[in-house]
Design a protein around this motif. Structure first.
Motif, PDB file in Angstrom:
ATOM      1  N   PRO A 183      -3.913   4.716   5.111  1.00  0.00           N
ATOM      2  CA  PRO A 183      -3.590   3.313   5.210  1.00  0.00           C
ATOM      3  C   PRO A 183      -2.302   2.982   5.911  1.00  0.00           C
ATOM      4  O   PRO A 183      -1.399   3.777   6.026  1.00  0.00           O
ATOM      5  CB  PRO A 183      -3.491   2.881   3.753  1.00  0.00           C
ATOM      6  CG  PRO A 183      -3.029   4.089   3.076  1.00  0.00           C
ATOM      7  CD  PRO A 183      -3.626   5.252   3.799  1.00  0.00           C
ATOM      8  N   VAL A 184      -2.232   1.771   6.341  1.00  0.00           N
ATOM      9  CA  VAL A 184      -1.036   1.058   6.730  1.00  0.00           C
ATOM     10  C   VAL A 184      -0.260   1.714   7.855  1.00  0.00           C
ATOM     11  O   VAL A 184      -0.492   1.456   9.009  1.00  0.00           O
ATOM     12  CB  VAL A 184      -0.114   0.833   5.520  1.00  0.00           C
ATOM     13  CG1 VAL A 184       0.985  -0.135   5.854  1.00  0.00           C
ATOM     14  CG2 VAL A 184      -0.910   0.292   4.333  1.00  0.00           C
ATOM     15  N   SER A 185       0.695   2.590   7.541  1.00  0.00           N
ATOM     16  CA  SER A 185       1.652   3.031   8.529  1.00  0.00           C
ATOM     17  C   SER A 185       1.030   3.858   9.636  1.00  0.00           C
ATOM     18  O   SER A 185       1.394   3.730  10.798  1.00  0.00           O
ATOM     19  CB  SER A 185       2.761   3.838   7.836  1.00  0.00           C
ATOM     20  OG  SER A 185       3.390   3.061   6.862  1.00  0.00           O
ATOM     21  N   PRO A 188       3.798 -11.255   9.285  1.00  0.00           N
ATOM     22  CA  PRO A 188       3.202 -12.245   8.382  1.00  0.00           C
ATOM     23  C   PRO A 188       1.708 -12.018   8.176  1.00  0.00           C
ATOM     24  O   PRO A 188       1.164 -12.367   7.127  1.00  0.00           O
ATOM     25  CB  PRO A 188       3.478 -13.584   9.064  1.00  0.00           C
ATOM     26  CG  PRO A 188       3.741 -13.254  10.478  1.00  0.00           C
ATOM     27  CD  PRO A 188       4.368 -11.905  10.488  1.00  0.00           C
ATOM     28  N   ALA A 189       1.039 -11.421   9.161  1.00  0.00           N
ATOM     29  CA  ALA A 189      -0.385 -11.124   9.006  1.00  0.00           C
ATOM     30  C   ALA A 189      -0.588 -10.090   7.900  1.00  0.00           C
ATOM     31  O   ALA A 189      -1.499 -10.204   7.079  1.00  0.00           O
ATOM     32  CB  ALA A 189      -0.975 -10.620  10.319  1.00  0.00           C
ATOM     33  N   LYS A 190       0.268  -9.082   7.866  1.00  0.00           N
ATOM     34  CA  LYS A 190       0.195  -8.079   6.799  1.00  0.00           C
ATOM     35  C   LYS A 190       0.470  -8.726   5.441  1.00  0.00           C
ATOM     36  O   LYS A 190      -0.211  -8.428   4.453  1.00  0.00           O
ATOM     37  CB  LYS A 190       1.205  -6.950   7.047  1.00  0.00           C
ATOM     38  CG  LYS A 190       0.805  -5.972   8.125  1.00  0.00           C
ATOM     39  CD  LYS A 190       1.838  -4.846   8.197  1.00  0.00           C
ATOM     40  CE  LYS A 190       1.451  -3.780   9.188  1.00  0.00           C
ATOM     41  NZ  LYS A 190       2.426  -2.672   9.218  1.00  0.00           N
ATOM     42  N   LEU A 206      -6.060 -16.922   9.504  1.00  0.00           N
ATOM     43  CA  LEU A 206      -5.556 -15.597   9.850  1.00  0.00           C
ATOM     44  C   LEU A 206      -6.355 -15.014  11.017  1.00  0.00           C
ATOM     45  O   LEU A 206      -5.788 -14.450  11.955  1.00  0.00           O
ATOM     46  CB  LEU A 206      -5.640 -14.671   8.639  1.00  0.00           C
ATOM     47  CG  LEU A 206      -5.220 -13.211   8.860  1.00  0.00           C
ATOM     48  CD1 LEU A 206      -3.815 -13.124   9.434  1.00  0.00           C
ATOM     49  CD2 LEU A 206      -5.296 -12.425   7.539  1.00  0.00           C
ATOM     50  N   LEU A 207      -7.656 -15.174  10.957  1.00  0.00           N
ATOM     51  CA  LEU A 207      -8.508 -14.642  12.018  1.00  0.00           C
ATOM     52  C   LEU A 207      -8.189 -15.315  13.356  1.00  0.00           C
ATOM     53  O   LEU A 207      -8.134 -14.652  14.402  1.00  0.00           O
ATOM     54  CB  LEU A 207      -9.976 -14.858  11.652  1.00  0.00           C
ATOM     55  CG  LEU A 207     -11.021 -13.949  12.312  1.00  0.00           C
ATOM     56  CD1 LEU A 207     -10.732 -12.490  12.033  1.00  0.00           C
ATOM     57  CD2 LEU A 207     -12.412 -14.322  11.825  1.00  0.00           C
ATOM     58  N   SER A 208      -7.944 -16.592  13.313  1.00  0.00           N
ATOM     59  CA  SER A 208      -7.604 -17.329  14.537  1.00  0.00           C
ATOM     60  C   SER A 208      -6.275 -16.851  15.115  1.00  0.00           C
ATOM     61  O   SER A 208      -6.134 -16.670  16.335  1.00  0.00           O
ATOM     62  CB  SER A 208      -7.539 -18.827  14.241  1.00  0.00           C
ATOM     63  OG  SER A 208      -7.154 -19.560  15.393  1.00  0.00           O
ATOM     64  N   ASP A 209      -5.286 -16.629  14.240  1.00  0.00           N
ATOM     65  CA  ASP A 209      -3.984 -16.130  14.699  1.00  0.00           C
ATOM     66  C   ASP A 209      -4.127 -14.780  15.389  1.00  0.00           C
ATOM     67  O   ASP A 209      -3.483 -14.520  16.417  1.00  0.00           O
ATOM     68  CB  ASP A 209      -3.016 -15.997  13.518  1.00  0.00           C
ATOM     69  CG  ASP A 209      -2.520 -17.355  13.030  1.00  0.00           C
ATOM     70  OD1 ASP A 209      -2.663 -18.347  13.774  1.00  0.00           O
ATOM     71  OD2 ASP A 209      -1.997 -17.409  11.896  1.00  0.00           O
ATOM     72  N   LEU A 210      -4.948 -13.909  14.826  1.00  0.00           N
ATOM     73  CA  LEU A 210      -5.137 -12.581  15.412  1.00  0.00           C
ATOM     74  C   LEU A 210      -5.770 -12.680  16.794  1.00  0.00           C
ATOM     75  O   LEU A 210      -5.338 -12.013  17.740  1.00  0.00           O
ATOM     76  CB  LEU A 210      -5.999 -11.717  14.496  1.00  0.00           C
ATOM     77  CG  LEU A 210      -5.416 -11.378  13.120  1.00  0.00           C
ATOM     78  CD1 LEU A 210      -6.388 -10.518  12.329  1.00  0.00           C
ATOM     79  CD2 LEU A 210      -4.071 -10.672  13.250  1.00  0.00           C
ATOM     80  N   HIS A 211      -6.786 -13.504  16.920  1.00  0.00           N
ATOM     81  CA  HIS A 211      -7.463 -13.650  18.212  1.00  0.00           C
ATOM     82  C   HIS A 211      -6.574 -14.338  19.244  1.00  0.00           C
ATOM     83  O   HIS A 211      -6.732 -14.107  20.452  1.00  0.00           O
ATOM     84  CB  HIS A 211      -8.770 -14.423  18.037  1.00  0.00           C
ATOM     85  CG  HIS A 211      -9.884 -13.596  17.486  1.00  0.00           C
ATOM     86  ND1 HIS A 211     -10.688 -12.802  18.266  1.00  0.00           N
ATOM     87  CD2 HIS A 211     -10.319 -13.417  16.203  1.00  0.00           C
ATOM     88  CE1 HIS A 211     -11.576 -12.176  17.515  1.00  0.00           C
ATOM     89  NE2 HIS A 211     -11.382 -12.528  16.258  1.00  0.00           N
ATOM     90  N   ASP A 212      -5.637 -15.155  18.781  1.00  0.00           N
ATOM     91  CA  ASP A 212      -4.711 -15.809  19.702  1.00  0.00           C
ATOM     92  C   ASP A 212      -3.673 -14.839  20.257  1.00  0.00           C
ATOM     93  O   ASP A 212      -3.120 -15.059  21.345  1.00  0.00           O
ATOM     94  CB  ASP A 212      -3.979 -16.962  19.004  1.00  0.00           C
ATOM     95  CG  ASP A 212      -4.875 -18.176  18.792  1.00  0.00           C
ATOM     96  OD1 ASP A 212      -5.944 -18.246  19.436  1.00  0.00           O
ATOM     97  OD2 ASP A 212      -4.510 -19.038  17.972  1.00  0.00           O
ATOM     98  N   GLU A 215      -8.085  -3.105  11.898  1.00  0.00           N
ATOM     99  CA  GLU A 215      -8.212  -1.917  11.053  1.00  0.00           C
ATOM    100  C   GLU A 215      -6.952  -1.702  10.221  1.00  0.00           C
ATOM    101  O   GLU A 215      -7.017  -1.341   9.041  1.00  0.00           O
ATOM    102  CB  GLU A 215      -8.489  -0.681  11.918  1.00  0.00           C
ATOM    103  CG  GLU A 215      -9.860  -0.670  12.563  1.00  0.00           C
ATOM    104  CD  GLU A 215     -10.984  -0.754  11.540  1.00  0.00           C
ATOM    105  OE1 GLU A 215     -11.029   0.107  10.642  1.00  0.00           O
ATOM    106  OE2 GLU A 215     -11.792  -1.696  11.629  1.00  0.00           O
ATOM    107  N   THR A 216      -5.803  -1.945  10.829  1.00  0.00           N
ATOM    108  CA  THR A 216      -4.545  -1.831  10.102  1.00  0.00           C
ATOM    109  C   THR A 216      -4.508  -2.809   8.926  1.00  0.00           C
ATOM    110  O   THR A 216      -4.159  -2.442   7.805  1.00  0.00           O
ATOM    111  CB  THR A 216      -3.350  -2.112  11.038  1.00  0.00           C
ATOM    112  OG1 THR A 216      -3.273  -1.088  12.024  1.00  0.00           O
ATOM    113  CG2 THR A 216      -2.036  -2.146  10.259  1.00  0.00           C
ATOM    114  N   LEU A 217      -4.877  -4.054   9.175  1.00  0.00           N
ATOM    115  CA  LEU A 217      -4.842  -5.070   8.122  1.00  0.00           C
ATOM    116  C   LEU A 217      -5.834  -4.744   7.000  1.00  0.00           C
ATOM    117  O   LEU A 217      -5.550  -4.994   5.827  1.00  0.00           O
ATOM    118  CB  LEU A 217      -5.131  -6.444   8.704  1.00  0.00           C
ATOM    119  CG  LEU A 217      -4.064  -7.005   9.661  1.00  0.00           C
ATOM    120  CD1 LEU A 217      -4.475  -8.374  10.168  1.00  0.00           C
ATOM    121  CD2 LEU A 217      -2.703  -7.075   8.975  1.00  0.00           C
ATOM    122  N   CYS A 218      -6.990  -4.190   7.344  1.00  0.00           N
ATOM    123  CA  CYS A 218      -7.959  -3.835   6.305  1.00  0.00           C
ATOM    124  C   CYS A 218      -7.477  -2.645   5.490  1.00  0.00           C
ATOM    125  O   CYS A 218      -7.787  -2.533   4.296  1.00  0.00           O
ATOM    126  CB  CYS A 218      -9.322  -3.562   6.932  1.00  0.00           C
ATOM    127  SG  CYS A 218     -10.087  -5.061   7.599  1.00  0.00           S
TER     128      CYS A 218
END
Length: 285
Positions: free
Chosen positions: A5-7, A22-24, A104-110, A122-125
């Motif tokens: 995970p994560v790192s 902020p997404a994390k 959140l999904l919109s921010d990622l796609h932007d 994948e990182t966020l999941c």
């Protein structure tokens, strides 16, 4: 998807830090809220918060799992280790949570696209999986009881029922002290890489399997880094007795950095923490 995970899945350059941070945090909050509403953290209880989603175990080759939002099903590879299945399930739940958060999904796609977008998702999941299976209350309890130690790492892996590698990255991320955690085990060395020497004629040696430093610690121990036979990590694993003493970090380059080494042997591996006396430099060794 991996169970690390994560790192490990968040390399530098993975995206604009002002966006990813902020997404994390948002993903952790979504996952923590989800976990608080569950009746338990066993496999089927983990699914209780997803209305209309079914869970199916099947052979999936090299894939650990998948979430099919159209058919509302989570698929888990039936041929991987139980703790890997469990982390994979929490990871796929993370995909469902992410798809349910339009902002959140919109921010990622932007801010991301292509392979970088997939990497960040994948990182966020993985962040979500860690938050579900290893809540901050648990890591705080273990750190308060055992300190940033090999024992805390072993206890987190056991109590959360996750792989030692998954526990390692999560514990490192939540440790404030300047510490490097590592999981070490005997492994076959690669002669072509120059790892085999006269000290290990059988082709096997005690090496680092995974490692991660707490926030602000820029050094790391690369996988495959050999552990000298007289190092506390090797002695603890050989004697099966936990050891805590002043020693050093055995970097692959040959450099020895002074550190307090805490080793907790467990079966055929050693859970280790290296507490640095000073802030580490920016580059890895």
């Amino acid at each position: 998807m991996t169970d690390t995970p994560v790192s490990e899945l968040s390399p530098s350059g993975a995206g604009p830090l002002p966006v990813l941070t902020p997404a994390k945090a948002r993903m952790r909050q979504l996952a923590a809220d989800y976990a608080r509403g569950l009746p338990g953290l066993d496999t089927h209880s983990l699914m209780a918060g997803l209305d209309g989603v079914t869970l199916t175990f099947m052979a999936m080759g090299d894939r650990d799992g998948a979430f099919d939002p159209e058919h509302r099903v989570i698929l888990i590879n039936s041929r991987v280790r139980p703790e890997r299945q469990r982390f994979t399930l929490a990871h796929e739940i993370g995909h469902a949570l992410l798809l349910g958060d339009d902002d959140l999904l919109s921010d990622l796609h932007d801010n991301f696209e292509g392979d970088r977008l997939e990497e960040v998702i994948e990182t966020l999941c993985n962040v979500a999986a860690a938050a579900i299976l290893m809540p901050e209350e648990l890591t705080a309890e273990l750190l308060a009881r055992f300190g940033p130690s090999g024992r805390a790492l072993a206890e987190l892996s056991r109590r959360a029922d996750v792989s030692a590698t998954s526990a390692l990255y999560t514990l490192a991320e939540r440790t404030e002290a300047p510490v490097i955690y590592a999981v070490c085990a005997v492994a076959r060395v690669d002669p072509e890489a120059g790892d085999r020497d006269d000290e290990h004629p059988t082709g096997k040696a005690l090496t680092v399997r995974a490692s991660s430093g707490a926030p602000g610690v820029k050094y790391s121990l690369r996988p495959g880094t050999p552990i000298p036979d007289d190092h506390p990590v090797a002695v603890a694993l050989d004697t099966r007795i936990p050891i805590g003493q002043d020693s050093y970090i055995p970097f692959r380059s040959g450099r020895k950095m002074p550190a307090y080494v805490d080793v907790f042997p467990e079966r055929n591996r050693a859970m280790v923490s290296f507490a640095l006396a000073v802030k580490s430099a920016k580059e890895d060794v």
